[in-house]
Design a protein around this motif. Structure first.
Motif, PDB file in Angstrom:
ATOM      1  N   LEU A 293     -11.606  30.395 -26.634  1.00 50.43           N
ATOM      2  CA  LEU A 293     -13.046  30.168 -26.810  1.00 50.43           C
ATOM      3  C   LEU A 293     -13.539  29.425 -25.581  1.00 50.43           C
ATOM      4  N   LEU A 294     -14.487  30.015 -24.878  1.00 49.41           N
ATOM      5  CA  LEU A 294     -14.926  29.445 -23.600  1.00 49.41           C
ATOM      6  C   LEU A 294     -16.308  28.816 -23.696  1.00 49.41           C
ATOM      7  N   SER A 295     -16.437  27.613 -23.150  1.00 48.15           N
ATOM      8  CA  SER A 295     -17.731  26.986 -22.934  1.00 48.15           C
ATOM      9  C   SER A 295     -17.744  26.614 -21.449  1.00 48.15           C
ATOM     10  N   ASP A 296     -18.624  27.236 -20.691  1.00 50.87           N
ATOM     11  CA  ASP A 296     -18.488  27.200 -19.235  1.00 50.87           C
ATOM     12  C   ASP A 296     -18.886  25.855 -18.626  1.00 50.87           C
ATOM     13  N   TRP A 297     -18.385  25.605 -17.410  1.00 53.67           N
ATOM     14  CA  TRP A 297     -18.807  24.440 -16.635  1.00 53.67           C
ATOM     15  C   TRP A 297     -20.099  24.765 -15.922  1.00 53.67           C
ATOM     16  N   TYR A 298     -20.666  23.750 -15.311  1.00 54.26           N
ATOM     17  CA  TYR A 298     -21.869  23.954 -14.519  1.00 54.26           C
ATOM     18  C   TYR A 298     -21.812  23.047 -13.302  1.00 54.26           C
ATOM     19  N   SER A 299     -22.325  23.511 -12.181  1.00 54.98           N
ATOM     20  CA  SER A 299     -22.506  22.622 -11.036  1.00 54.98           C
ATOM     21  C   SER A 299     -23.645  23.145 -10.182  1.00 54.98           C
ATOM     22  N   SER A 300     -24.275  22.239  -9.471  1.00 53.64           N
ATOM     23  CA  SER A 300     -25.413  22.616  -8.636  1.00 53.64           C
ATOM     24  C   SER A 300     -25.426  21.758  -7.388  1.00 53.64           C
ATOM     25  N   THR A 301     -26.039  22.272  -6.361  1.00 55.58           N
ATOM     26  CA  THR A 301     -26.348  21.455  -5.191  1.00 55.58           C
ATOM     27  C   THR A 301     -27.728  20.814  -5.414  1.00 55.58           C
ATOM     28  N   VAL A 302     -28.118  19.913  -4.526  1.00 55.44           N
ATOM     29  CA  VAL A 302     -29.476  19.346  -4.591  1.00 55.44           C
ATOM     30  C   VAL A 302     -30.077  19.364  -3.179  1.00 55.44           C
ATOM     31  N   ASP A 303     -30.047  20.544  -2.566  1.00 56.10           N
ATOM     32  CA  ASP A 303     -30.482  20.665  -1.173  1.00 56.10           C
ATOM     33  C   ASP A 303     -31.944  21.088  -1.013  1.00 56.10           C
ATOM     34  N   SER A 304     -32.497  21.732  -2.042  1.00 48.67           N
ATOM     35  CA  SER A 304     -33.836  22.302  -1.901  1.00 48.67           C
ATOM     36  C   SER A 304     -34.883  21.198  -1.812  1.00 48.67           C
ATOM     37  N   PRO A 305     -36.066  21.523  -1.260  1.00 48.56           N
ATOM     38  CA  PRO A 305     -37.148  20.538  -1.239  1.00 48.56           C
ATOM     39  C   PRO A 305     -37.498  20.010  -2.640  1.00 48.56           C
ATOM     40  N   LEU A 306     -37.451  20.890  -3.656  1.00 50.60           N
ATOM     41  CA  LEU A 306     -37.775  20.434  -5.014  1.00 50.60           C
ATOM     42  C   LEU A 306     -36.754  19.412  -5.503  1.00 50.60           C
ATOM     43  N   ALA A 307     -35.465  19.704  -5.285  1.00 48.86           N
ATOM     44  CA  ALA A 307     -34.421  18.771  -5.721  1.00 48.86           C
ATOM     45  C   ALA A 307     -34.523  17.461  -4.947  1.00 48.86           C
ATOM     46  N   GLN A 308     -34.772  17.565  -3.653  1.00 45.82           N
ATOM     47  CA  GLN A 308     -34.899  16.347  -2.843  1.00 45.82           C
ATOM     48  C   GLN A 308     -36.106  15.520  -3.287  1.00 45.82           C
ATOM     49  N   SER A 309     -37.175  16.214  -3.652  1.00 40.55           N
ATOM     50  CA  SER A 309     -38.365  15.512  -4.146  1.00 40.55           C
ATOM     51  C   SER A 309     -38.046  14.801  -5.463  1.00 40.55           C
ATOM     52  N   PHE A 310     -37.254  15.470  -6.314  1.00 42.44           N
ATOM     53  CA  PHE A 310     -36.894  14.832  -7.590  1.00 42.44           C
ATOM     54  C   PHE A 310     -36.028  13.588  -7.355  1.00 42.44           C
ATOM     55  N   LEU A 311     -35.053  13.701  -6.465  1.00 43.22           N
ATOM     56  CA  LEU A 311     -34.212  12.540  -6.137  1.00 43.22           C
ATOM     57  C   LEU A 311     -35.074  11.383  -5.618  1.00 43.22           C
ATOM     58  N   ALA A 312     -36.088  11.722  -4.797  1.00 44.00           N
ATOM     59  CA  ALA A 312     -36.966  10.674  -4.259  1.00 44.00           C
ATOM     60  C   ALA A 312     -37.759  10.001  -5.375  1.00 44.00           C
ATOM     61  N   CYS A 313     -38.225  10.791  -6.349  1.00 38.76           N
ATOM     62  CA  CYS A 313     -38.981  10.218  -7.487  1.00 38.76           C
ATOM     63  C   CYS A 313     -38.096   9.252  -8.273  1.00 38.76           C
ATOM     64  N   SER A 331     -23.408  20.678 -21.666  1.00 39.44           N
ATOM     65  CA  SER A 331     -24.849  20.739 -21.951  1.00 39.44           C
ATOM     66  C   SER A 331     -25.286  22.188 -21.925  1.00 39.44           C
ATOM     67  N   ASP A 332     -26.564  22.397 -22.249  1.00 38.53           N
ATOM     68  CA  ASP A 332     -27.125  23.747 -22.191  1.00 38.53           C
ATOM     69  C   ASP A 332     -27.276  24.263 -20.760  1.00 38.53           C
ATOM     70  N   ALA A 333     -27.026  23.419 -19.761  1.00 40.03           N
ATOM     71  CA  ALA A 333     -27.143  23.867 -18.358  1.00 40.03           C
ATOM     72  C   ALA A 333     -26.285  25.108 -18.111  1.00 40.03           C
ATOM     73  N   LYS A 334     -25.127  25.182 -18.781  1.00 37.74           N
ATOM     74  CA  LYS A 334     -24.231  26.330 -18.565  1.00 37.74           C
ATOM     75  C   LYS A 334     -24.891  27.653 -18.944  1.00 37.74           C
ATOM     76  N   HIS A 335     -25.837  27.610 -19.881  1.00 38.33           N
ATOM     77  CA  HIS A 335     -26.508  28.838 -20.313  1.00 38.33           C
ATOM     78  C   HIS A 335     -27.686  29.216 -19.413  1.00 38.33           C
ATOM     79  N   LEU A 336     -28.065  28.308 -18.525  1.00 38.18           N
ATOM     80  CA  LEU A 336     -29.267  28.539 -17.716  1.00 38.18           C
ATOM     81  C   LEU A 336     -28.937  29.031 -16.307  1.00 38.18           C
TER      82      LEU A 336
END
Ligand SMILES: [Zn+2]
Length: 385
Positions: A293-313, A331-336
């Protein structure tokens, strides 16, 4: 606009334990609030579980598309846990600058903060440059297959440039969580009277060899390290076998939990587990592994302007480093993964360690910081003139 704490209290006061996972009442409340504010609201639910109602509220149009996602179901409260609660878990009592209640931090605190951010955007829709989507999802606590996964697979969710999944990260920005592979192993022997066990084949003894081999596998896994979430693991959580002391047991079974780090291929992981079993000498007993039974992992970078803007906030609000950090539970991130054309983070107030237990709470100051960060982010990215 309804106050933040008041909104959180209203959400906690509508129980949504899962199982059974009936989210009709809380979804109706959320849909009503968002609709009254002028959002375009839909409340889809799957044919297989019609009481698992989700809410999707949209304001604005065009790019960028930003999604705020939180789940509306909670873990259930059993009789044992109910006795330990100091307050009524569905009363949303405010004490010591905290809101107490089932779901107060997981996941109704991020949800309330996200609703407020969307309500804020909906006040001046004509000034909005882009689309803000709120997803209030059912079924997360039981894996999300009929919640977020179903929404994503059936075309209810748009492709997004940035997604914030609300969970408990102390308001730090998490960019990875582990996955899980569950499995069952069964050994089969031959039962005889315990007065002469050598004439039988002991399934428990055979399983003991496999359990020790799995422990060795677990140790070897620590050579693989992920910078955010650490090492993969393999845990034998349940063992069952035999029926009485005076007979040789002919069956034994164990249930395994194998945590995967981002980058591990589930098919390879499955093959590794099979190899541990097949390479362990249990003859003349027989061993079987299956029910993966698999429940997947998730990972992301934060390189985009939107992600950088969020980190700044986050940095501006907290006056501290926002991360990125890892998040230990799933989390539900794996489904997205399939609907994000940009990047995705996990973010919210509080700790997952106070979730899923008695006297769950959220610190009001932390909740306010979450809401303030989300509002800053909406202002910085969707009201850019
Ligand atoms: Zn949660």
């Amino acid at each position: 606009m309804i106050g933040l704490v008041e909104l959180l209290q209203a959400l906690v006061r509508i129980p949504s334990p899962n199982p059974p996972g009936d989210t009709r009442a809380i979804a109706a409340y959320i849909a009503g609030v968002m609709r009254d504010a002028g959002c375009a609201v839909t409340t889809p639910s799957p044919e297989q579980k019609q009481e698992a109602v989700n809410v999707i509220a949209v304001v604005g149009s065009g790019d960028p598309v930003i999604m705020l996602h939180a789940h509306i179901d909670t873990v259930p409260i059993d009789a044992n846990e109910r006795m330990k609660w100091s307050t009524d878990p569905y009363a949303a009592v405010v004490q010591e600058s905290r809101v107490y209640g089932k779901g107060s931090v997981d996941d109704k605190a991020p949800l309330a903060s996200m609703m407020r951010a969307v309500l804020h955007a909906a006040e001046t829709p004509e000034a909005l440059r882009g689309t803000l989507v709120l997803v209030a999802a059912a079924e997360e606590e039981v894996g999300g297959r009929l919640g977020t996964r179903w929404l994503a697979d059936n075309g209810y969710l748009p492709q997004c440039d940035f997604i914030i999944v609300g969970e408990q990260t102390f308001n730090r920005v998490a960019t990875a969580h582990k996955g899980v592979m569950r499995a069952t192993i069964r050994t089969t022997g031959r039962s005889v009277h315990a007065t002469n066990p050598d004439r039988g084949v002991n399934a428990i003894t055979a399983m003991a060899r496999i359990v020790l081999a799995l422990e060795g596998y677990h140790r070897r896994l620590s050579e693989r390290v992920h910078p955010m979430v650490g090492v993969p693991t393999c845990n034998v959580g349940v063992i069952r076998g035999g029926s009485t002391a005076n007979a040789v047991p002919d069956t034994c079974e164990i249930f395994l939990d194998r945590r995967m780090i981002p980058g591990e291929n589930p098919e390879v992981v499955q093959q590794e587990m099979i190899e541990v079993v097949t390479s362990t000498a249990v003859d003349p007993a027989e061993a079987w592994i299956g029910d993966f039974l698999l429940s997947d992992w998730y990972s992301s970078t934060v390189d985009s302007p939107l992600a950088q803007s969020f980190l700044a906030c986050v940095r501006d609000e907290l006056g501290a480093e926002p991360g990125p950090v890892g998040y230990l539970p799933g989390s539900d991130a794996k489904h997205l993964k399939g609907i994000v054309r940009g990047e995705m983070v996990i973010f919210g107030p509080g700790s997952y360690e106070v979730a899923h237990g008695f006297d769950e709470y959220v610190e009001i100051a932390e909740l306010q910081a979450t809401a303030s960060i989300l509002r800053r982010f909406v202002d910085a990215t969707l009201f850019t003139g």
